[in-house]
Scaffold this motif. Structure first.
Motif, PDB file in Angstrom:
ATOM      1  N   TYR A 159      -9.296   1.356  -6.230  1.00  0.00           N
ATOM      2  CA  TYR A 159      -9.290   0.337  -5.492  1.00  0.00           C
ATOM      3  C   TYR A 159      -8.106   0.346  -4.491  1.00  0.00           C
ATOM      4  CZ  TYR A 159     -14.150  -0.201  -7.393  1.00  0.00           C
ATOM      5  OH  TYR A 159     -14.951   0.084  -8.508  1.00  0.00           O
ATOM      6  N   GLN A 160      -6.757   0.302  -5.285  1.00  0.00           N
ATOM      7  CA  GLN A 160      -6.004   0.213  -5.155  1.00  0.00           C
ATOM      8  C   GLN A 160      -5.726   0.655  -3.910  1.00  0.00           C
ATOM      9  OE1 GLN A 160      -2.722  -1.257  -8.046  1.00  0.00           O
ATOM     10  NE2 GLN A 160      -4.436  -0.564  -9.447  1.00  0.00           N
ATOM     11  N   ILE A 161      -5.955   2.326  -4.121  1.00  0.00           N
ATOM     12  CA  ILE A 161      -5.309   3.262  -3.381  1.00  0.00           C
ATOM     13  C   ILE A 161      -6.412   3.149  -1.925  1.00  0.00           C
ATOM     14  CG2 ILE A 161      -5.592   6.023  -2.107  1.00  0.00           C
ATOM     15  CD1 ILE A 161      -5.077   6.481  -5.386  1.00  0.00           C
ATOM     16  N   LEU A 162      -7.219   2.458  -1.719  1.00  0.00           N
ATOM     17  CA  LEU A 162      -8.229   2.652  -1.040  1.00  0.00           C
ATOM     18  C   LEU A 162      -8.218   1.029   0.012  1.00  0.00           C
ATOM     19  CD1 LEU A 162     -12.009   2.639  -2.192  1.00  0.00           C
ATOM     20  CD2 LEU A 162     -10.949   4.625  -0.046  1.00  0.00           C
ATOM     21  N   ALA A 218      -7.083  -6.994  -8.183  1.00  0.00           N
ATOM     22  CA  ALA A 218      -5.947  -7.329  -6.945  1.00  0.00           C
ATOM     23  C   ALA A 218      -6.626  -6.144  -6.113  1.00  0.00           C
ATOM     24  CB  ALA A 218      -4.569  -7.035  -7.392  1.00  0.00           C
ATOM     25  N   GLY A 219      -6.667  -4.451  -5.947  1.00  0.00           N
ATOM     26  CA  GLY A 219      -7.354  -3.800  -5.111  1.00  0.00           C
ATOM     27  C   GLY A 219      -7.754  -4.052  -4.981  1.00  0.00           C
ATOM     28  N   ASN A 223      -6.538   0.926   4.179  1.00  0.00           N
ATOM     29  CA  ASN A 223      -7.424  -0.013   5.219  1.00  0.00           C
ATOM     30  C   ASN A 223      -5.865  -0.874   5.212  1.00  0.00           C
ATOM     31  OD1 ASN A 223     -10.906  -0.644   5.344  1.00  0.00           O
ATOM     32  ND2 ASN A 223      -9.716   0.206   2.957  1.00  0.00           N
ATOM     33  N   ALA A 224      -5.191  -0.404   4.392  1.00  0.00           N
ATOM     34  CA  ALA A 224      -4.098  -1.712   5.015  1.00  0.00           C
ATOM     35  C   ALA A 224      -3.491  -1.073   6.213  1.00  0.00           C
ATOM     36  CB  ALA A 224      -2.774  -1.739   3.901  1.00  0.00           C
ATOM     37  N   LEU A 234      -1.030  -8.841  -1.345  1.00  0.00           N
ATOM     38  CA  LEU A 234      -1.893  -8.403  -2.245  1.00  0.00           C
ATOM     39  C   LEU A 234      -1.686  -6.122  -1.910  1.00  0.00           C
ATOM     40  CD1 LEU A 234      -6.161  -9.284  -2.366  1.00  0.00           C
ATOM     41  CD2 LEU A 234      -3.400 -10.209  -4.007  1.00  0.00           C
ATOM     42  N   VAL A 235      -1.717  -5.576  -1.093  1.00  0.00           N
ATOM     43  CA  VAL A 235      -1.720  -4.293  -1.557  1.00  0.00           C
ATOM     44  C   VAL A 235       0.071  -4.414  -1.818  1.00  0.00           C
ATOM     45  CG1 VAL A 235      -1.033  -2.421   0.479  1.00  0.00           C
ATOM     46  CG2 VAL A 235      -3.418  -3.304   0.305  1.00  0.00           C
ATOM     47  N   ARG A 236       1.078  -5.380  -0.737  1.00  0.00           N
ATOM     48  CA  ARG A 236       2.511  -5.329  -1.373  1.00  0.00           C
ATOM     49  C   ARG A 236       2.519  -5.550  -2.148  1.00  0.00           C
ATOM     50  NH1 ARG A 236       2.908  -6.956   4.293  1.00  0.00           N
ATOM     51  NH2 ARG A 236       2.645  -9.541   2.941  1.00  0.00           N
ATOM     52  N   GLU A 237       2.018  -6.216  -3.066  1.00  0.00           N
ATOM     53  CA  GLU A 237       1.679  -6.706  -4.569  1.00  0.00           C
ATOM     54  C   GLU A 237       2.039  -5.375  -5.715  1.00  0.00           C
ATOM     55  OE1 GLU A 237      -0.039 -10.403  -5.671  1.00  0.00           O
ATOM     56  OE2 GLU A 237       0.561 -11.246  -3.815  1.00  0.00           O
ATOM     57  N   ARG A 238       1.364  -5.130  -5.315  1.00  0.00           N
ATOM     58  CA  ARG A 238       1.088  -3.441  -6.170  1.00  0.00           C
ATOM     59  C   ARG A 238       1.650  -3.376  -5.915  1.00  0.00           C
ATOM     60  NH1 ARG A 238      -0.276  -5.596  -9.944  1.00  0.00           N
ATOM     61  NH2 ARG A 238      -0.872  -3.332 -10.805  1.00  0.00           N
ATOM     62  N   LEU A 239       1.945  -2.180  -5.062  1.00  0.00           N
ATOM     63  CA  LEU A 239       3.316  -1.399  -4.264  1.00  0.00           C
ATOM     64  C   LEU A 239       4.544  -1.799  -5.090  1.00  0.00           C
ATOM     65  CD1 LEU A 239       2.583  -0.555  -0.878  1.00  0.00           C
ATOM     66  CD2 LEU A 239       1.702   0.696  -2.590  1.00  0.00           C
ATOM     67  N   ALA A 240       5.014  -3.190  -5.199  1.00  0.00           N
ATOM     68  CA  ALA A 240       6.264  -3.719  -5.635  1.00  0.00           C
ATOM     69  C   ALA A 240       5.735  -4.002  -7.405  1.00  0.00           C
ATOM     70  CB  ALA A 240       6.322  -4.599  -5.280  1.00  0.00           C
TER      71      ALA A 240
END
Length: 408
Positions: free
Chosen positions: A289-292, A230-231, A296-297, A275-281
């Protein structure tokens, strides 16, 4: 003639992986598949200007490549005689369905990314087989010599053949262990499309970025709960959203700070942010990849570069450095530090990277910009000269040349 050349270039971008995948499925040999595909494209260069571009270039190339492969096998192996020849000439295997699981290019990626191969070898082989990148382009991505990369790819193909590595998507229980190599490949395919190497290619190759996104979506369908999948998809979407603003009408690279944010793709940004919000939640520790994607967000939620939360960007890079303390990540962190703490602090970090990144154009371009901001024009000019010498993209070369020539 110009139209024919463009058609051949477009066919290579769009059909290379399909031809390789079809031949590998039939003959079970990546070496034969690559050589036959290359011969088919060479034949197209000879024939299409005279005969015209065929209505279905992909089918023409696949048929021609099949014939080239059969000719090669006939030349090299006459022992099995008529039985083997008949099997090659009359391929009665029914066509396999093309869907999220059976996509041939996805299976080709998993074949090239088998754990029997070293990680860098998996990535390099897939860039060659799936993305159709040249050995010099792949060598540039890895910062190694072309001869080293060619040997690496040759050995990988031989190992796949000797070990009889299957041409398929792994079973569900094997997927998580295999996906990291696939994600690394897709990330590099996307990067090559977003800023293509080679002076005879378009500076931005939408065919590669679109294919990387498409295949990443397929991997996400296989592993919907995997945070790094997802990231990576979020990272690609947020980066692709800026594509229209990346190159000026004169063919020059436009930096993030100078881009017209009004032409960014709002739909891609919204999907990437979701997608970024979903991973944070999810509350799980993020991967690379999630941090990158989170970085970018931060860039894509700012209406103006001056609104960017650089302290949060640097904090994300601090987290990323703990996961991946590579020189390139450290370089990118220094660029953000320059916005937060000033160019002199950033330059001290960049200068320590010279041993590791002396052959990397972005190192010299970053150093040139920092020196320019500090008023050290002579040293900045020398750094720009080195960056221009190493740059492999026409748009980037044009941008660096203009910046150098603006120095007092």
């Amino acid at each position: 003639m110009v139209d024919v050349r463009e058609a051949i270039t477009r066919a290579h971008h769009e059909e290379w992986a399909r031809v390789i995948a079809a031949l590998n499925r039939r003959f079970g040999d990546l070496d034969i598949a690559e050589e036959a595909a290359a011969e088919a494209f060479a034949t197209a260069v000879e024939r299409w200007p005279a005969d015209g571009v065929p209505p279905n270039p992909g089918a023409w190339l696949t048929t021609t490549a099949n014939r080239k492969a059969i000719d090669r096998i006939r030349r090299e192996n006459k022992r099995d005689g008529k039985q083997r020849e008949a099997r090659m000439l009359y391929d009665d295997n029914p066509p396999e369905p093309v869907d999220a699981i059976e996509d041939e290019r996805l299976r080709l990626i998993f074949t090239c990314c088998h754990p029997a191969l070293a990680m860098q070898t998996r990535v390099a082989l897939t860039l060659r087989m799936v993305a159709g990148l040249t050995v010099p382009q792949i060598a540039r991505a890895f910062l190694v010599q072309e001869t080293t990369m060619q040997r690496r790819i040759t050995r990988a193909k031989a190992k796949i053949k000797a070990a009889r590595i299957p041409y398929r998507v792994p079973s569900a229980q094997d997927l998580p262990a295999r996906v990291s190599g696939v994600l690394a490949v897709l990330f590099l395919v996307f990067n090559e499309g977003y800023l293509a190497t080679g002076h005879d290619t378009d500076p931005v190759r939408h065919d590669l970025t679109a294919e990387a996104i498409r295949l990443t979506r397929l991997v996400r369908a296989l592993l919907p709960d995997d945070g790094e999948v997802a990231g990576l998809l979020a990272l690609m979407l947020l980066t692709e959203a800026r594509r229209a603003a990346r190159v000026s009408t004169s063919g020059e690279l436009v930096t993030l700070a100078e881009q017209d944010r009004g032409v960014w793709d709002a739909a891609l940004i919204a999907e990437g942010h979701r997608l970024v919000r979903e991973r944070l939640a999810a509350g799980m520790a993020p991967g690379r990849y999630q941090i990158l994607a989170a970085i970018n967000a931060m860039h894509t939620c700012a209406r103006d570069v001056r609104d960017t939360d650089w302290s949060q960007v640097v904090a994300n890079y601090d987290q990323l450095v703990r996961l991946d303390p590579s020189p390139i990540i450290t370089l990118n962190r220094a660029i953000a530090v320059a916005e937060l703490d000033g160019p002199e602090v950033a330059l001290a970090t960049v200068d320590r990277l010279e041993h590791d990144l002396a052959g990397y154009h972005a190192y010299h371009a970053t150093r040139a910009d920092l020196l320019r901001r500090l008023g050290r024009s002579q040293k900045s000019r020398a750094a720009y000269d080195k960056a221009i010498e190493l740059a492999g993209n026409t748009a980037e070369t044009a941008y660096l040349t203009r910046r150098r020539d603006q120095l007092g």
